[in-house]
Design a protein around this motif. Structure first.
Motif, PDB file in Angstrom:
ATOM      1  N   PRO A 130       0.773  -1.156  -0.064  1.00  8.65           N
ATOM      2  CA  PRO A 130       0.043   0.008  -0.085  1.00  8.65           C
ATOM      3  C   PRO A 130       0.876   1.058  -0.166  1.00  8.65           C
ATOM      4  O   PRO A 130       0.411   2.456  -0.569  1.00  8.65           O
ATOM      5  N   LEU A 131       1.987   1.147   0.666  1.00  6.70           N
ATOM      6  CA  LEU A 131       2.758   2.496   0.558  1.00  6.70           C
ATOM      7  C   LEU A 131       3.550   2.729  -0.405  1.00  6.70           C
ATOM      8  O   LEU A 131       3.868   3.731  -0.660  1.00  6.70           O
ATOM      9  N   ARG A 132       3.660   1.659  -1.391  1.00  7.07           N
ATOM     10  CA  ARG A 132       4.343   1.869  -2.668  1.00  7.07           C
ATOM     11  C   ARG A 132       3.622   1.938  -3.877  1.00  7.07           C
ATOM     12  O   ARG A 132       3.917   1.556  -4.935  1.00  7.07           O
ATOM     13  N   TYR A 133       2.146   1.839  -3.589  1.00  4.15           N
ATOM     14  CA  TYR A 133       1.313   1.480  -4.590  1.00  4.15           C
ATOM     15  C   TYR A 133       1.413   2.639  -5.817  1.00  4.15           C
ATOM     16  O   TYR A 133       1.737   1.989  -7.193  1.00  4.15           O
ATOM     17  N   MET A 134       1.421   3.955  -5.576  1.00  4.45           N
ATOM     18  CA  MET A 134       1.472   4.974  -6.596  1.00  4.45           C
ATOM     19  C   MET A 134       3.003   4.698  -7.333  1.00  4.45           C
ATOM     20  O   MET A 134       3.286   5.335  -8.575  1.00  4.45           O
ATOM     21  N   LEU A 135       3.816   4.237  -6.565  1.00  5.96           N
ATOM     22  CA  LEU A 135       5.426   4.208  -6.990  1.00  5.96           C
ATOM     23  C   LEU A 135       5.375   2.985  -7.951  1.00  5.96           C
ATOM     24  O   LEU A 135       6.066   3.295  -8.916  1.00  5.96           O
ATOM     25  N   ILE A 136       4.826   1.866  -7.602  1.00  8.91           N
ATOM     26  CA  ILE A 136       4.950   0.734  -8.310  1.00  8.91           C
ATOM     27  C   ILE A 136       4.162   1.029  -9.721  1.00  8.91           C
ATOM     28  O   ILE A 136       4.467   0.679 -10.704  1.00  8.91           O
ATOM     29  N   LEU A 137       2.715   1.299  -9.400  1.00  6.08           N
ATOM     30  CA  LEU A 137       1.899   1.214 -10.407  1.00  6.08           C
ATOM     31  C   LEU A 137       1.884   2.935 -11.047  1.00  6.08           C
ATOM     32  O   LEU A 137       0.845   3.566 -10.921  1.00  6.08           O
ATOM     33  N   ASN A 138       3.042   3.362 -11.662  1.00  6.09           N
ATOM     34  CA  ASN A 138       3.077   4.604 -11.991  1.00  6.09           C
ATOM     35  C   ASN A 138       2.331   4.896 -13.390  1.00  6.09           C
ATOM     36  O   ASN A 138       1.908   3.795 -13.744  1.00  6.09           O
ATOM     37  N   TRP A 139       1.858   6.077 -13.725  1.00  5.15           N
ATOM     38  CA  TRP A 139       1.161   6.291 -14.901  1.00  5.15           C
ATOM     39  C   TRP A 139       1.771   5.633 -16.215  1.00  5.15           C
ATOM     40  O   TRP A 139       1.017   5.253 -17.011  1.00  5.15           O
ATOM     41  N   ASP A 140       3.081   5.641 -16.216  1.00  8.08           N
ATOM     42  CA  ASP A 140       3.763   5.043 -17.514  1.00  8.08           C
ATOM     43  C   ASP A 140       3.486   3.616 -17.495  1.00  8.08           C
ATOM     44  O   ASP A 140       3.129   3.078 -18.704  1.00  8.08           O
ATOM     45  N   LEU A 141       3.528   3.039 -16.509  1.00  2.60           N
ATOM     46  CA  LEU A 141       3.382   1.557 -16.578  1.00  2.60           C
ATOM     47  C   LEU A 141       1.920   1.166 -16.647  1.00  2.60           C
ATOM     48  O   LEU A 141       1.453   0.270 -17.522  1.00  2.60           O
ATOM     49  N   CYS A 142       0.757   2.077 -16.146  1.00  2.00           N
ATOM     50  CA  CYS A 142      -0.579   1.858 -16.225  1.00  2.00           C
ATOM     51  C   CYS A 142      -0.997   1.834 -17.701  1.00  2.00           C
ATOM     52  O   CYS A 142      -1.602   0.981 -18.392  1.00  2.00           O
ATOM     53  N   VAL A 143      -0.341   2.942 -18.596  1.00  2.06           N
ATOM     54  CA  VAL A 143      -0.603   2.994 -19.812  1.00  2.06           C
ATOM     55  C   VAL A 143      -0.100   2.091 -20.776  1.00  2.06           C
ATOM     56  O   VAL A 143      -0.792   1.492 -21.535  1.00  2.06           O
ATOM     57  N   ARG A 144       1.092   1.359 -20.307  1.00  4.44           N
ATOM     58  CA  ARG A 144       1.624   0.336 -21.062  1.00  4.44           C
ATOM     59  C   ARG A 144       0.965  -0.969 -21.058  1.00  4.44           C
ATOM     60  O   ARG A 144       0.842  -1.616 -21.921  1.00  4.44           O
ATOM     61  N   LEU A 145       0.275  -1.092 -19.787  1.00  6.29           N
ATOM     62  CA  LEU A 145      -0.271  -2.339 -19.435  1.00  6.29           C
ATOM     63  C   LEU A 145      -1.614  -2.483 -20.294  1.00  6.29           C
ATOM     64  O   LEU A 145      -1.992  -3.263 -20.866  1.00  6.29           O
TER      65      LEU A 145
END
Length: 313
Positions: A130-145
């Motif tokens: 939970p504390l690293r949620y936005m760091l792991i799932l950054n917007w660049d990764l979200c778009v690529r997924l």
């Protein structure tokens, strides 16, 4: 678009639908029209709310808006034409139109099939890290997924549709279904379709069981993490955030696996038409209901938008 086989004499298909009785067709028209409008309005509302409310600009709701877009897309590839056929005498669809419908529906369905695994990964990161949620799932990764799932869906649907529509069709051309779906079209081919069935089965295993395995693996890790939470309230809240996703996954995967992961010899038109409604119509309808009624953020965003519009007026 690839041309039809030179040995095919069929230039159009007749979609028989559910019944030939005019009265029953009018009743079905009203029912499916209401289901279609509710689905479009419900999914459209989720997309609008997520776009308008800045508090919903997170990976979870970004993925939810993409899911709603997929639902709106694939239900629109089949239901409008079915509604027209319910009221018209002619139930024809051209060979090219059938090709296109099968391809687009398959592409969007396969994309959603993979996308459920992406949403499961989102829940896994949110609960386990939970504390690293936005760091792991950054917007660049979200778009690529998202782009990756769409690319896979459209590519593998092209393979499935190409092999199916390249079969020779010598007649009859009556499809005992309400839209052009692979198994129903294959049953009309005037040649042995065993090789095509094998190809389709392999694709189904790769495109259905692989994402499903990733979903199960994610939820095993999620369950292990939730059981370590000491607070009962926090544990129930964590399970609740996953319940919506699991409900929709079950309603989508179970009927789809039954339709596509079995031999063509066990094709049963009447039963298959009813089962296909689950992943074609009801899943798209239930997605906004399941996610919005169980989600405080979506309901809060709706109230905020309504209050804002009242003040503006």
């Amino acid at each position: 678009m690839f041309p039809a086989s030179n040995h095919s004499s069929v230039t159009e298909f007749i979609l028989l639908g559910f019944t030939s009785d005019p009265t029953s067709n009018r009743i079905l028209f009203i029912i499916f029209l209401l289901l279609y409008l509710c689905s479009i309005l419900g999914n459209g509302l989720i997309i609008i709310l997520i776009c308008l409310d800045s508090h919903l600009h997170t990976p979870m709701y970004f993925f939810l808006s993409i899911l709603s877009l997929l639902d709106m897309g694939y239900i629109t590839t089949t239901i409008p034409q079915m509604l027209v056929h319910l009221l018209s005498i002619s139930k024809l669809i051209s060979f090219e139109g059938c090709w296109l419908q099968m391809y687009v529906f398959g592409a969007l369905s396969l994309t959603e099939c993979i996308f459920f695994a992406v949403m499961a990964y989102d829940r896994y990161v949110a609960i386990c890290f939970p504390l690293r949620y936005m760091l792991i799932l950054n917007w660049d990764l979200c778009v690529r997924l998202v782009v990756g799932t769409w690319a896979c869906g459209f590519f593998f649907s092209l393979v499935h549709t190409f092999f199916t529509m390249k079969l020779p069709f010598c007649g009859p051309n009556m499809v005992n279904h309400y839209f052009c779906e692979g198994p129903s079209i294959r049953s009309l081919a005037c040649m042995n379709t065993h090789l095509i069935e094998v190809v389709d089965f392999v694709l189904s295993i790769f495109m259905a069981l692989t994402p499903l395995s990733l979903i199960l693996a994610s939820y095993i890790r999620i369950t292990m993490a939730i059981l370590k939470i000491k607070s009962t309230q926090s544990r129930c809240k964590a399970f609740s955030t996953c319940a919506s996703h699991l409900t929709v996954v079950t309603l989508f995967y179970a009927p789809a696996i039954y339709i596509y992961m079995r031999p063509n010899s066990s094709y049963t038109p009447e039963r298959d038409k009813q089962i296909s409604l689950f992943y074609n119509v009801f899943t798209a309808l239930l997605n906004p209901v399941v996610y919005s009624l169980r989600n405080k953020d979506i309901k809060a965003a709706f109230i905020k938008v309504v209050v804002r519009n009242r003040v503006a007026w």
